[in-house]
Scaffold this active site. Sequence first.
Site, short mmCIF file in Angstrom:
data_model
loop_
_atom_site.label_atom_id
_atom_site.label_comp_id
_atom_site.label_asym_id
_atom_site.label_seq_id
_atom_site.Cartn_x
_atom_site.Cartn_y
_atom_site.Cartn_z
N ASP A 112 3.09 5.79 2.93
CA ASP A 112 1.67 5.94 2.61
C ASP A 112 0.99 4.62 2.96
O ASP A 112 1.65 3.59 3.13
CB ASP A 112 1.53 6.24 1.11
CG ASP A 112 0.09 6.22 0.64
OD1 ASP A 112 -0.74 6.92 1.22
OD2 ASP A 112 -0.19 5.46 -0.31
N ASP B 155 -2.72 3.35 1.68
CA ASP B 155 -3.50 2.72 0.61
C ASP B 155 -2.69 2.58 -0.67
O ASP B 155 -2.19 3.56 -1.22
CB ASP B 155 -4.77 3.53 0.33
CG ASP B 155 -5.72 3.52 1.51
OD1 ASP B 155 -6.19 2.44 1.87
OD2 ASP B 155 -5.97 4.61 2.08
#
Length: 214
Positions: A9, A11
Amino acid sequence: MKIEAVLFDMDGTLVDSEGTHHRALSDVLDGLGLAKPAGFDAAMTGQSLRAVYEHLVAEAGLPLSYAELATAKYRAFLDRIGELHWRPGAQQALAAVAEAGCAFAVVTNSDRMLLDASLKVLGLTRPDLITVSRNDVREGKPQPEPYLRAAWLLSLTPAQCLVVEDSQAGATAGLAAGMTVIGWPEASRPDMSFGAGALVAPPHDLARLLAGLL
């Protein structure tokens, strides 16, 4: 089956940007004279902008269309792009992936323009990097489509992929895709739950767990 790729991922996982996203949205709401509902930032961590929009319409009376919110929020985020930096421990995790001879990809619920801007800040922009943004799929996390698309682009099966996530929505997507999932909570979110089946790494030591699985 041997892990051949780690899907990160972005953020809150590679880049310490969750606070910047929250502040950018606050900038937009402040300009409208609106306030976020109680607990909003924690509840929306890892969610798509569409989910954020629907929550704000229902709970805060947001008067903007989705397109208007997206335009305003992205402008506010890019105005704050200088705030972004590596999440502590992320570079060491990438080094562990490289040492194991595994590929890596970036899979995010953010739109392409924000993904590209964030990767540029991190110095991760390169021609052969596989990335999947919210614009590349029909359904974002917590649905499995983003991670399944990344596996397809890498010519791998889900069982050959390991997901690293800082949010419940992302972990749910990885587990639903049939992948091994490491939940990596931010130090400020010890309450984060990643669901049954997910492994959990200490907030400041992802690399050790990751290396042991590769």
